[in-house]
Design a protein around this motif. Structure first.
Motif, PDB file in Angstrom:
ATOM      1  N   THR A  56       1.019  -1.200  -0.116  1.00 53.90           N
ATOM      2  CA  THR A  56      -0.070  -0.072   0.097  1.00 53.90           C
ATOM      3  C   THR A  56       0.890   1.260   0.060  1.00 53.90           C
ATOM      4  O   THR A  56       2.020   1.193   0.768  1.00 53.90           O
ATOM      5  CB  THR A  56      -0.789   0.057   1.200  1.00 53.90           C
ATOM      6  N   VAL A  69      -1.888   2.780  -4.503  1.00 52.68           N
ATOM      7  CA  VAL A  69      -2.501   1.724  -3.946  1.00 52.68           C
ATOM      8  C   VAL A  69      -2.973   2.123  -2.480  1.00 52.68           C
ATOM      9  O   VAL A  69      -2.288   2.285  -1.850  1.00 52.68           O
ATOM     10  CB  VAL A  69      -1.594   0.505  -3.957  1.00 52.68           C
ATOM     11  N   ILE A  72      -4.753  -3.659  -0.632  1.00 54.24           N
ATOM     12  CA  ILE A  72      -4.556  -5.123  -1.450  1.00 54.24           C
ATOM     13  C   ILE A  72      -4.964  -6.253  -0.671  1.00 54.24           C
ATOM     14  O   ILE A  72      -4.904  -6.112   0.321  1.00 54.24           O
ATOM     15  CB  ILE A  72      -3.009  -5.154  -1.726  1.00 54.24           C
ATOM     16  N   VAL A  99      -6.613  -4.933  -6.077  1.00 49.79           N
ATOM     17  CA  VAL A  99      -6.128  -3.749  -5.498  1.00 49.79           C
ATOM     18  C   VAL A  99      -7.222  -2.629  -5.787  1.00 49.79           C
ATOM     19  O   VAL A  99      -7.959  -2.481  -6.449  1.00 49.79           O
ATOM     20  CB  VAL A  99      -4.981  -3.162  -6.623  1.00 49.79           C
ATOM     21  N   TYR A 101      -7.552   1.427  -5.283  1.00 47.55           N
ATOM     22  CA  TYR A 101      -6.847   2.605  -5.288  1.00 47.55           C
ATOM     23  C   TYR A 101      -7.150   3.774  -4.433  1.00 47.55           C
ATOM     24  O   TYR A 101      -8.684   3.892  -3.989  1.00 47.55           O
ATOM     25  CB  TYR A 101      -6.675   3.123  -6.922  1.00 47.55           C
ATOM     26  N   SER A 106     -11.026   0.038  -8.362  1.00 50.88           N
ATOM     27  CA  SER A 106     -10.251  -1.121  -7.993  1.00 50.88           C
ATOM     28  C   SER A 106      -9.886  -2.059  -9.315  1.00 50.88           C
ATOM     29  O   SER A 106     -10.604  -1.692 -10.195  1.00 50.88           O
ATOM     30  CB  SER A 106     -11.180  -2.088  -6.934  1.00 50.88           C
TER      31      SER A 106
END
Length: 112
Positions: A56, A69, A72, A99, A101, A106
């Motif tokens: 991240t 990010v 996760i 992921v 964001y 995502s």
């Protein structure tokens, strides 16, 4: 930074594949980590030292430009049963990562 916790280990290649892979989600503490960059996914090969794959706070290049990010995860990791392990990590070590964001979008990405 040092590992504070480890979770969601997945393995692949142990049953006949040429390589054995292990991946896991972990959080770290110390070394300037914050809540915005303390979660990562590590992978090791053949019992070697784990290598950070994604964390991240990292910036990724996407079809919509660079994104940061925010979170996760491994797809299916919230399930009580674990039939999702093999599709997440294949016998070549490629890893499927979910992921999210910082802009709220995502994606599922494959880490080589």
């Amino acid at each position: 930074a040092t590992h504070a916790s480890l979770d969601h280990p997945v393995v692949s290649g142990a049953s006949g594949g040429p390589n054995g892979y292990l991946a896991y989600i972990g959080t770290v503490t110390g070394g300037g980590t914050t809540a915005a960059n303390n979660k990562g996914i590590w992978r090791s090969t053949n019992g070697g030292a784990p290598v950070l794959v994604l964390r991240t706070g990292d910036t990724m290049s996407t079809s919509q430009g660079s994104k940061t990010v925010a979170n996760i995860d491994l797809p299916g990791s919230g399930m009580d049963i674990r039939p999702w392990e093999l599709p997440v990590l294949d016998n070549t070590g490629r890893l499927l990562i979910y992921v999210t964001y910082t802009d709220g979008t995502s994606a599922q990405v494959i880490a080589p």
